[in-house]
Design a protein around this motif. Structure first.
Motif, PDB file in Angstrom:
ATOM      1  N   SER A  41       0.857  -1.178   0.000  1.00  0.00           N
ATOM      2  CA  SER A  41       0.000   0.000   0.000  1.00  0.00           C
ATOM      3  C   SER A  41       0.900   1.238   0.000  1.00  0.00           C
ATOM      4  O   SER A  41       1.855   1.321   0.768  1.00  0.00           O
ATOM      5  N   GLY A  42       0.622   2.168  -0.913  1.00  0.00           N
ATOM      6  CA  GLY A  42       1.441   3.378  -1.009  1.00  0.00           C
ATOM      7  C   GLY A  42       2.666   3.238  -1.901  1.00  0.00           C
ATOM      8  O   GLY A  42       3.443   4.176  -2.059  1.00  0.00           O
ATOM      9  N   SER A  43       2.820   2.069  -2.515  1.00  0.00           N
ATOM     10  CA  SER A  43       4.012   1.876  -3.368  1.00  0.00           C
ATOM     11  C   SER A  43       3.849   2.548  -4.731  1.00  0.00           C
ATOM     12  O   SER A  43       4.822   2.669  -5.479  1.00  0.00           O
ATOM     13  N   GLY A  44       2.629   2.928  -5.091  1.00  0.00           N
ATOM     14  CA  GLY A  44       2.431   3.654  -6.344  1.00  0.00           C
ATOM     15  C   GLY A  44       1.620   2.916  -7.400  1.00  0.00           C
ATOM     16  O   GLY A  44       1.527   3.368  -8.545  1.00  0.00           O
ATOM     17  N   LYS A  45       0.987   1.817  -7.016  1.00  0.00           N
ATOM     18  CA  LYS A  45       0.226   1.018  -7.994  1.00  0.00           C
ATOM     19  C   LYS A  45      -0.856   1.845  -8.688  1.00  0.00           C
ATOM     20  O   LYS A  45      -0.930   1.869  -9.915  1.00  0.00           O
ATOM     21  N   SER A  46      -1.713   2.496  -7.893  1.00  0.00           N
ATOM     22  CA  SER A  46      -2.849   3.232  -8.478  1.00  0.00           C
ATOM     23  C   SER A  46      -2.361   4.406  -9.310  1.00  0.00           C
ATOM     24  O   SER A  46      -2.873   4.657 -10.412  1.00  0.00           O
ATOM     25  N   THR A  47      -1.387   5.133  -8.785  1.00  0.00           N
ATOM     26  CA  THR A  47      -0.876   6.319  -9.487  1.00  0.00           C
ATOM     27  C   THR A  47      -0.257   5.906 -10.819  1.00  0.00           C
ATOM     28  O   THR A  47      -0.521   6.513 -11.871  1.00  0.00           O
ATOM     29  N   LEU A  48       0.551   4.862 -10.782  1.00  0.00           N
ATOM     30  CA  LEU A  48       1.232   4.413 -11.993  1.00  0.00           C
ATOM     31  C   LEU A  48       0.239   3.793 -12.986  1.00  0.00           C
ATOM     32  O   LEU A  48       0.318   4.051 -14.198  1.00  0.00           O
ATOM     33  N   ALA A  49      -0.709   3.006 -12.464  1.00  0.00           N
ATOM     34  CA  ALA A  49      -1.719   2.390 -13.335  1.00  0.00           C
ATOM     35  C   ALA A  49      -2.508   3.475 -14.055  1.00  0.00           C
ATOM     36  O   ALA A  49      -2.746   3.410 -15.270  1.00  0.00           O
ATOM     37  N   ASN A  50      -2.897   4.510 -13.317  1.00  0.00           N
ATOM     38  CA  ASN A  50      -3.679   5.592 -13.886  1.00  0.00           C
ATOM     39  C   ASN A  50      -2.870   6.374 -14.932  1.00  0.00           C
ATOM     40  O   ASN A  50      -3.377   6.706 -16.013  1.00  0.00           O
ATOM     41  N   ALA A  51      -1.604   6.638 -14.624  1.00  0.00           N
ATOM     42  CA  ALA A  51      -0.757   7.402 -15.558  1.00  0.00           C
ATOM     43  C   ALA A  51      -0.489   6.581 -16.831  1.00  0.00           C
ATOM     44  O   ALA A  51      -0.530   7.123 -17.948  1.00  0.00           O
ATOM     45  N   LEU A  52      -0.248   5.301 -16.677  1.00  0.00           N
ATOM     46  CA  LEU A  52      -0.034   4.435 -17.845  1.00  0.00           C
ATOM     47  C   LEU A  52      -1.302   4.385 -18.694  1.00  0.00           C
ATOM     48  O   LEU A  52      -1.259   4.474 -19.930  1.00  0.00           O
ATOM     49  N   ASN A  53      -2.435   4.265 -18.013  1.00  0.00           N
ATOM     50  CA  ASN A  53      -3.724   4.225 -18.694  1.00  0.00           C
ATOM     51  C   ASN A  53      -3.933   5.484 -19.548  1.00  0.00           C
ATOM     52  O   ASN A  53      -4.368   5.397 -20.701  1.00  0.00           O
ATOM     53  N   GLU A  54      -3.612   6.629 -18.976  1.00  0.00           N
ATOM     54  CA  GLU A  54      -3.761   7.901 -19.694  1.00  0.00           C
ATOM     55  C   GLU A  54      -2.932   7.919 -20.975  1.00  0.00           C
ATOM     56  O   GLU A  54      -3.423   8.264 -22.053  1.00  0.00           O
ATOM     57  N   VAL A  55      -1.653   7.520 -20.843  1.00  0.00           N
ATOM     58  CA  VAL A  55      -0.749   7.546 -21.996  1.00  0.00           C
ATOM     59  C   VAL A  55      -1.257   6.611 -23.097  1.00  0.00           C
ATOM     60  O   VAL A  55      -1.334   6.991 -24.273  1.00  0.00           O
ATOM     61  N   LEU A  56      -1.646   5.404 -22.703  1.00  0.00           N
ATOM     62  CA  LEU A  56      -2.100   4.435 -23.707  1.00  0.00           C
ATOM     63  C   LEU A  56      -3.423   4.874 -24.333  1.00  0.00           C
ATOM     64  O   LEU A  56      -3.618   4.768 -25.552  1.00  0.00           O
ATOM     65  N   HIS A  57      -4.317   5.395 -23.507  1.00  0.00           N
ATOM     66  CA  HIS A  57      -5.619   5.868 -23.998  1.00  0.00           C
ATOM     67  C   HIS A  57      -5.431   6.995 -25.025  1.00  0.00           C
ATOM     68  O   HIS A  57      -6.031   6.981 -26.103  1.00  0.00           O
ATOM     69  N   ASP A  59      -3.008   7.474 -26.809  1.00  0.00           N
ATOM     70  CA  ASP A  59      -2.366   6.935 -28.005  1.00  0.00           C
ATOM     71  C   ASP A  59      -3.330   6.043 -28.808  1.00  0.00           C
ATOM     72  O   ASP A  59      -2.926   5.378 -29.769  1.00  0.00           O
ATOM     73  N   GLY A  60      -4.576   5.978 -28.398  1.00  0.00           N
ATOM     74  CA  GLY A  60      -5.592   5.277 -29.194  1.00  0.00           C
ATOM     75  C   GLY A  60      -5.817   3.822 -28.819  1.00  0.00           C
ATOM     76  O   GLY A  60      -6.523   3.098 -29.523  1.00  0.00           O
ATOM     77  N   PHE A  61      -5.264   3.376 -27.684  1.00  0.00           N
ATOM     78  CA  PHE A  61      -5.470   1.986 -27.267  1.00  0.00           C
ATOM     79  C   PHE A  61      -6.740   1.872 -26.426  1.00  0.00           C
ATOM     80  O   PHE A  61      -7.105   2.822 -25.718  1.00  0.00           O
TER      81      PHE A  61
END
Ligand SMILES: Nc1ncnc2c1ncn2[C@@H]1O[C@H](COP(=O)(O)OS(=O)(=O)O)[C@@H](OP(=O)(O)O)[C@H]1O
Ligand SMILES: Nc1ncnc2c1ncn2[C@@H]1O[C@H](COP(=O)(O)OP(=O)(O)O)[C@@H](O)[C@H]1O
Length: 207
Positions: A41-57, A59-61
């Motif tokens: 908890s607090g290691s950054g899973k949600s933040t990183l998942a959300n940021a990765l999601n934004e970049v891929l989204h 980019d049209g994925f």
């Protein structure tokens, strides 16, 4: 309990759908896969998942994020944090992630998922070739200092029982596809590390 559950499915027959994974991936123009973040908890899973999601989204994925706190409001609201409940939580998420992947979606999950055996079971459900395990490797001191939700403080005071890293174990992956040192890297570099891996391994090839 488990055996009984399995027996309940004996008279059920699988239906093959004509609009299958292959057709859906073709429509979306890329492969479906599961990107599985694990860590304290607090290691950054949600933040990183959300940021990765934004970049891929952007980019049209086609992407979707399944996140621990959100899933526990609905699908898994009957579960707590005993070892058994965590196992069942991860089993359900694994099955849901598999359905999303079969719809051709890049499925990003953010769960503590503290047990190697449970993550390995999900890897089996998904298929190792489509399962990308990402270890958010911030150590307990960093996570506790962040204490973004005040949960570590409560856990130290004994107000939360079975808290991962304090009073319940976390088993780090032995051989994850990606290790991100979310304790020292910044968010942009962390996203870049994941994207670079996906590109290098041809996961982001557009059809
Ligand atoms: N006892 C205990 N241990 C760990 N975490 C706890 C606990 N109680 C509540 N929380 C909050 O629930 C989030 C973890 O849920 P998960 O579904 O990811 O947990 S698990 O995979 O089933 O272990 C977790 O979210 P993250 O902080 O995003 O990891 C916490 O906010
Ligand atoms: N490289 C990084 N990746 C993700 N989060 C980071 C990183 N560096 C610092 N952080 C910070 O750490 C905290 C992680 O919180 P969160 O994403 O909720 O973690 P988790 O979902 O694992 O509980 C956030 O405040 C975030 O801004």
């Amino acid at each position: 309990m488990k055996e009984q559950d399995q027996t309940k499915s004996t008279n059920i027959k699988w239906h093959n759908l004509t609009i299958d994974r292959e057709k859906l991936e073709k429509m979306r123009g890329h492969k479906g896969m599961v990107i599985w973040f694990t860590g304290l908890s607090g290691s950054g899973k949600s933040t990183l998942a959300n940021a990765l999601n934004e970049v891929l989204h952007l980019d049209g994925f086609s992407t979707y994020v399944l996140d621990g706190d959100n899933i526990r409001h609905g699908l898994c609201k009957d579960l707590g944090f005993s070892d058994e409940d965590r196992e069942e939580n991860i089993r359900r998420i694994g099955e849901v992630a598999n359905l999303f992947m079969n719809a051709g979606i890049i499925t990003i999950t953010a769960f503590v998922s503290p047990f190697i055996s449970d993550r390995d079971k999900v890897r089996k459900i998904i298929g190792s070739q489509d399962f990308i395990e990402v270890y958010c490797a911030a150590d307990i001191t960093v996570c506790e200092n962040r204490d973004t939700k005040g949960l570590y403080k409560k856990a130290r005071l004994g107000e939360i029982k079975e808290f991962t890293g304090i009073s319940s174990p976390y088993e780090a992956p032995h051989n994850p596809e990606i290790v991100v040192d979310t304790g020292s890297l910044d968010l942009n570099d962390s996203v870049e590390k994941v994207i670079n891996y996906l590109k290098k391994e041809n996961f982001l090839k557009k059809a």
